[in-house]
Design an enzyme around this catalytic site. Sequence first.
Site, short mmCIF file in Angstrom:
data_model
loop_
_atom_site.label_atom_id
_atom_site.label_comp_id
_atom_site.label_asym_id
_atom_site.label_seq_id
_atom_site.Cartn_x
_atom_site.Cartn_y
_atom_site.Cartn_z
N LYS A 257 60.25 26.44 30.99
CA LYS A 257 60.95 27.29 31.98
C LYS A 257 60.83 26.67 33.37
CE LYS A 257 60.62 31.83 34.29
NZ LYS A 257 60.05 33.20 34.26
N ASP A 262 61.33 32.46 41.84
CA ASP A 262 61.79 33.70 41.21
C ASP A 262 61.65 34.87 42.18
OD1 ASP A 262 62.55 35.74 39.58
OD2 ASP A 262 60.79 35.64 38.25
N LYS A 269 62.10 41.44 43.67
CA LYS A 269 60.68 41.75 43.53
C LYS A 269 60.15 42.32 44.83
CE LYS A 269 59.45 38.03 40.24
NZ LYS A 269 58.91 38.81 39.12
N ASP A 280 56.91 29.42 39.17
CA ASP A 280 57.65 29.89 38.00
C ASP A 280 58.35 28.74 37.26
OD1 ASP A 280 58.02 32.16 36.45
OD2 ASP A 280 59.94 32.68 37.37
N ASP A 339 65.62 40.18 36.97
CA ASP A 339 64.29 39.59 37.07
C ASP A 339 63.75 39.14 35.70
OD1 ASP A 339 62.03 38.69 38.32
OD2 ASP A 339 61.12 40.67 38.59
N GLU A 341 64.75 36.72 33.99
CA GLU A 341 65.62 35.55 34.02
C GLU A 341 65.12 34.40 33.15
OE1 GLU A 341 63.23 36.01 36.07
OE2 GLU A 341 62.34 34.01 36.17
N ARG A 343 63.87 34.24 30.15
CA ARG A 343 64.39 34.25 28.77
C ARG A 343 65.84 33.81 28.73
NH1 ARG A 343 62.74 40.42 28.16
NH2 ARG A 343 61.25 39.68 29.70
N1 BES Z 1 58.25 35.00 36.42
C1 BES Z 1 58.08 36.35 36.03
C2 BES Z 1 56.81 36.59 35.23
C3 BES Z 1 55.51 36.42 35.96
C4 BES Z 1 54.88 37.49 36.54
C5 BES Z 1 54.88 35.18 36.01
C6 BES Z 1 53.66 37.33 37.17
C7 BES Z 1 53.67 35.02 36.66
C8 BES Z 1 53.06 36.09 37.24
C9 BES Z 1 59.27 36.79 35.16
O1 BES Z 1 60.49 36.19 35.43
C10 BES Z 1 59.48 38.24 35.39
O2 BES Z 1 59.86 38.61 36.46
N2 BES Z 1 59.23 39.05 34.35
C11 BES Z 1 59.37 40.44 34.41
C12 BES Z 1 60.15 40.90 33.18
C13 BES Z 1 60.69 42.29 33.25
C14 BES Z 1 61.72 42.41 34.33
C15 BES Z 1 61.28 42.63 31.90
C16 BES Z 1 57.98 41.06 34.45
O3 BES Z 1 57.06 40.50 33.86
O4 BES Z 1 57.81 42.08 35.10
ZN ZN Z 2 60.38 34.29 36.26
MN MN Z 3 61.59 37.19 36.94
#
Ligand code: BES
Ligand code: ZN
Ligand code: MN
Length: 489
Positions: A257, A262, A269, A280, A339, A341, A343
């Site tokens: 990834k 992000d 966020k 990220d 968010d 993204e 996947r």
């Molecule tokens: N990049 C984040 C995941 C992340 C969070 C990595 C904290 C490192 C530290 C990912 O893109 C994300 O935002 N995931 C969301 C998914 C949700 C919207 C389904 C999450 O984990 O809240």
């Molecule tokens: Zn992310």
């Molecule tokens: Mn995200």
Amino acid sequence: MISLKAVDLKTQKIETLVVPVCADKKIHEDRALNAIIQMALKLKEFKADKGDRVTFYDVKALRADRVVCFGLGKLKQIDLEVLRSFCGSAIDNCIQANLETIWVAVPAAVKLKIEAPDMVEAMMEGACLGNHTFDRYKKEKKRKPLKHINFLVKPQAAGKLRTIASRVRTVCAGTILAREWISMPSNEKTPERFTRSIVSQARKYGLKTRVLREKELKQNKFGALLAVAAGSRSKPSLVMLEHKPPKAKKTLALVGKGVTFDSGGLNIKTGGGMAGMKADMSGAAVVAATLITQARLKSKTHVIGAIPIVENMPSGEATRPGDIVRSYAGKTIEIGNTDAEGRLILIDAMAYVVKKHKPKIMIDLATLTGACVVALGERIAGVFTADDRLADAIQASGTKTFERCWPMPLPQDYKELLKSDFADLNNMPSTRWGGAITAALFLSEFSGDTRWAHIDIAGPAYNKKGNTYCGPGGTGFGVRLLCDLIQQL
Ligand code: BES
Ligand code: ZN
Ligand code: MN
């Protein structure tokens, strides 16, 4: 620079000798060395507990200007990670003391009940990695890396250990390359620049490279990847790297990834949630660095790297929550949340890899979910796969390298949480519980018949505070793990 040296302590003039000391057992064989250790253990301030340290100056018996004894703790607790960690701390101490060259007395492996090559490898890793500091943006470089780190072994032992230093140097250079990419701020690694940086490094080491840019991504209908990139000024890419040795049979594909920042997109966020999101792209950095490392090691395995690179930003052009896109594989996806993204870019890269390269095994690495960090904490990655043998192999390499991985479930019935009323799938699960699992299940829809594993590195990819052999910033978690795994597969 680390190297293995077999010399006689009685004749070799040494500036600084670093000596690991076990609290309850003799682990060295040299007599003069053991005499110094005895002296150290008589001191009130040195019990050889982990973290204990004492320095002797002008030690004539060893022809050394200084001998620094470091405690390892009790024999029972000494494992590869204790040795790695000790070397990291020792290097840190010597850097702070402004030294240039040090010698490390390697214990007798039999006494530790550890295989000699594993022991030397771990010690060299701790030293090599601990010698790195991310200071690219500092005018005053306060931590000058050591110039020479010599590992002192008995001449009889040296022969079998010869090749280890060179492998460790290369693998750790890979880890450090990943660390540097991850720690770099997002303004300096926009998707275009990150792409260029990967390609130039990869070419330097003889990898085959191919970059699919925006035009080609559009022509080939990478709809999910393009949806994530839409809000950013910077253009997306899919970087393909290939290490192809002449007679290789199986193909291993690695997917990483690469979200250079992000923000969450329109589902923006919070300030706190955005902190650290420059990292990220850790999966991408680790996959690129692993391929480069495989090339440098002249590995016999055919390895493909697929690295989707985008920036996730809000803007007038950004994808909206509720938008429906068609992925490369043809399945439509309702974007319930911009968010989620990671996947989206991964499935297009995965589907492309499966279609074009039909790998025997495919492994993706991604800072995919906060939920995985909730489940396993900041130092352990989650492994998701239906293939138990692959899970075991990944976990075993994780234990050996201390890039720890823990198996997580892929329950088929949870797939209903990803249903959409209007599209084939929703990228946003209908519940927040089990977020790491639903993310992995989403990816699983695009792995075809390939033996596939997903490693969620959201926790261990980044270190807010430094530790014994990794400073604050990117950790490069995954490079050592994958290099070990490729050797085992
Ligand atoms: N990049 C984040 C995941 C992340 C969070 C990595 C904290 C490192 C530290 C990912 O893109 C994300 O935002 N995931 C969301 C998914 C949700 C919207 C389904 C999450 O984990 O809240
Ligand atoms: Zn992310
Ligand atoms: Mn995200």
